[in-house]
Each structure stands twice: as C-alpha cells, then as structure tokens.
Design an enzyme around this catalytic site. Structure first.
Site, PDB file in Angstrom:
ATOM      1  N   HIS A 118     -30.513  21.710   5.618  1.00 39.41           N
ATOM      2  CA  HIS A 118     -29.118  21.517   5.004  1.00 39.41           C
ATOM      3  C   HIS A 118     -28.777  20.992   3.675  1.00 39.41           C
ATOM      4  O   HIS A 118     -29.513  20.147   3.202  1.00 39.41           O
ATOM      5  CB  HIS A 118     -28.353  20.551   6.086  1.00 39.41           C
ATOM      6  CG  HIS A 118     -29.075  19.333   6.124  1.00 39.41           C
ATOM      7  ND1 HIS A 118     -28.407  18.241   5.115  1.00 39.41           N
ATOM      8  CD2 HIS A 118     -30.066  18.487   6.513  1.00 39.41           C
ATOM      9  CE1 HIS A 118     -29.018  17.141   5.173  1.00 39.41           C
ATOM     10  NE2 HIS A 118     -30.112  17.402   6.359  1.00 39.41           N
ATOM     11  N   ASP A 119     -27.850  21.480   2.837  1.00 43.39           N
ATOM     12  CA  ASP A 119     -27.194  21.153   1.564  1.00 43.39           C
ATOM     13  C   ASP A 119     -28.295  21.043   0.611  1.00 43.39           C
ATOM     14  O   ASP A 119     -28.105  20.405  -0.563  1.00 43.39           O
ATOM     15  CB  ASP A 119     -26.786  19.472   1.889  1.00 43.39           C
ATOM     16  CG  ASP A 119     -25.899  19.290   2.942  1.00 43.39           C
ATOM     17  OD1 ASP A 119     -24.864  19.819   2.634  1.00 43.39           O
ATOM     18  OD2 ASP A 119     -26.134  18.726   3.823  1.00 43.39           O
ATOM     19  N   GLY A 136     -33.697  18.542   3.853  1.00 40.30           N
ATOM     20  CA  GLY A 136     -32.281  18.338   3.320  1.00 40.30           C
ATOM     21  C   GLY A 136     -32.051  17.893   2.074  1.00 40.30           C
ATOM     22  O   GLY A 136     -32.700  16.855   1.549  1.00 40.30           O
TER      23      GLY A 136
END
Length: 265
Positions: A118-119, A136
């Site tokens: 994520h991200d 992440g």
C-alpha cells in the site's frame, strides 16, 4: 466454456485483449493496446495505462495488508508500457498514510511474484526482479533496479539509477546513482554501467564519484559532509539530487562498506 467476469461499467479500451478466466471489477480503467492474460484479477479503483502487459495470476488493486485499513476507497495507478509478470500483487493505498494511492510509473518491469504494498510510489523505468517485496509507503525512484529476492522495509526510499544486488535487505535509504549490496546493505560505489547506458558523461560521473567520496570517506558526519559538498561543487542536477535525497531522508542512508566487504555487481 471459458469465460471472463468483466463488469459492464469497467472502462476498457476497445482494442484491449483479455484472455480467459480473468476478473475485472467495476471501477477499473485499462488503456489502449494493453493485454491482460488469463486468470488475472483486477479489483476496484485501478487505472492501468496504455500498452501494458499483465501476465497470468497477477492481482492488481487488492485491499491493503494493513491493519489500519478500514474499507475506505483508495487507488492503484499503473503507467504506460508496464509489464507485470506472473503472480505479481499490487495493493491499494490507505487513508491512514495520507496518500490513498499506490503508483507504478511508465516503462516498468515487475517480474514474477513481485509484491508492491500500500501507498508505494515506483518511478519510471524501474525493474523489480523476481520476488522483490516492497513494504508499505516505500518509494523507488526512476531507473532503479532491485535484484531478486530483495526486501524493502516500510517507509524506505531507493534513489534514481540505483542497482541493488539480489537478496538485499533494505532498512536504510539508498542514495541515487550507486551500487549497493551485502548484509547489512552497504554502499558499493557508483552504478557505472547503468549511468553510461543512460548517457551520463564522464564529467558527470566523475563529479558524482567525488561527491560520494566526501560523503562516505571524509570522516565527517553525514550532515557535515553534505555541507562540504554544497560548498565545494557548483549546483548541478546530480549534486542537488544527492543532497536533497540525503537531507530529506527520514531513515538515514546506508553506510560505507569496510575493506573486507565485497559487492556483487
């Protein structure tokens, strides 16, 4: 009879080829000239650029593997001319990060079993070799190459034109233009082959080499070494990229290698 499950509201360019047993959710865009292999899953809130190739078993846009995720809408964005090989996973962003989007730039190659959490932000012309894992909110800048079976700690930053050896464990930031390897990860000189392939002149390479001699061999603290570099070198793209990278590092940069440590190139 083989069939796909493609939501009627998905925005897929008319010339995109989608092979059998692939699932594409409602909130998906796929650009012209792309090919999507069999048994691919593209979840909601994914935008894929033009002329991409996605191989069997890839899952793009799965929800984050993050306990802070609360079901919010978040995104994945894949650039143009990206090749995503077998069983790659690219997760959506999170609201908790303040970003809410995972990005992969143009002209990237994600080899089999790569994971992008994520991200993360992956720049243009990046190569992630088989089974690389980005935790992440990691950033990988343009033209970086990360060797197979490497793992990148969350919030880490890998600079442009970096070459990491296979099996690297990244827990500190890796400044631009360099080779790095060993465990723990250490500076191993300049990525000369990569820089020459991309048109860097001898003068530019010599300047980068001298900057890193000050940073890694002068005996000064990193902050002091950066000040010396700023005073000794005229402004240039390379000088400023290095200084901005190091000064903005939140995790600190990798250390210099000792005399008995060898870096596989």
């Amino acid at each position: 009879m083989a069939m796909n499950r493609i939501h009627p509201n998905a925005k897929i360019a008319s010339d995109v080829i989608v092979e059998d047993f692939t699932t594409i959710s409602e909130h998906v865009e796929v650009g012209a000239g792309s090919w999507i292999g069999s048994n691919v899953t593209i979840c909601d809130y994914v935008k894929i650029g033009k002329n991409c190739k996605i191989f069997p078993g890839a899952v793009i846009g799965g929800i984050p593997q993050d306990l802070k995720y609360r079901g919010e809408v978040s995104y994945v964005e894949i650039g143009d001319n990206v090749t995503i090989r077998e069983c790659v996973t690219v997760n959506r962003g999170t609201a908790a990060s303040g970003k809410g989007i995972t990005r992969v730039g143009d002209n990237c190659l994600l080899m089999a079993y790569v994971h992008i959490a994520h991200d993360c932000k992956v720049g243009d012309n990046v190569v992630l070799v088989n089974s690389v894992g980005l935790a992440g909110e990691s950033d990988v800048d343009d033209y970086a190459i990360i060797g197979g079976l490497s793992g990148v700690h969350q919030f880490s930053h890998i600079g442009a034109h970096v070459m990491l050896s296979g099996g690297s464990m990244v827990s500190k930031d890796v400044p631009p233009y360099i080779l790095a390897g060993h465990r723990p990860l250490v500076f191993g000189g300049l990525n000369l082959v990569g820089l020459r392939r991309r048109g860097f002149t001898n003068e530019q390479i010599d300047s980068i080499r001298e900057i890193y001699r000050i940073i890694y061999q002068s005996g000064h603290t990193t902050a002091e070494a950066c000040d010396r570099v700023e005073a000794a070198f005229l402004p240039s793209v390379e000088r400023d990229n290095i200084l901005n990278f190091i000064r903005s590092s939140k995790r600190g940069i990798i250390r210099a290698k000792t005399s008995d440590e060898q870096i596989d190139e």
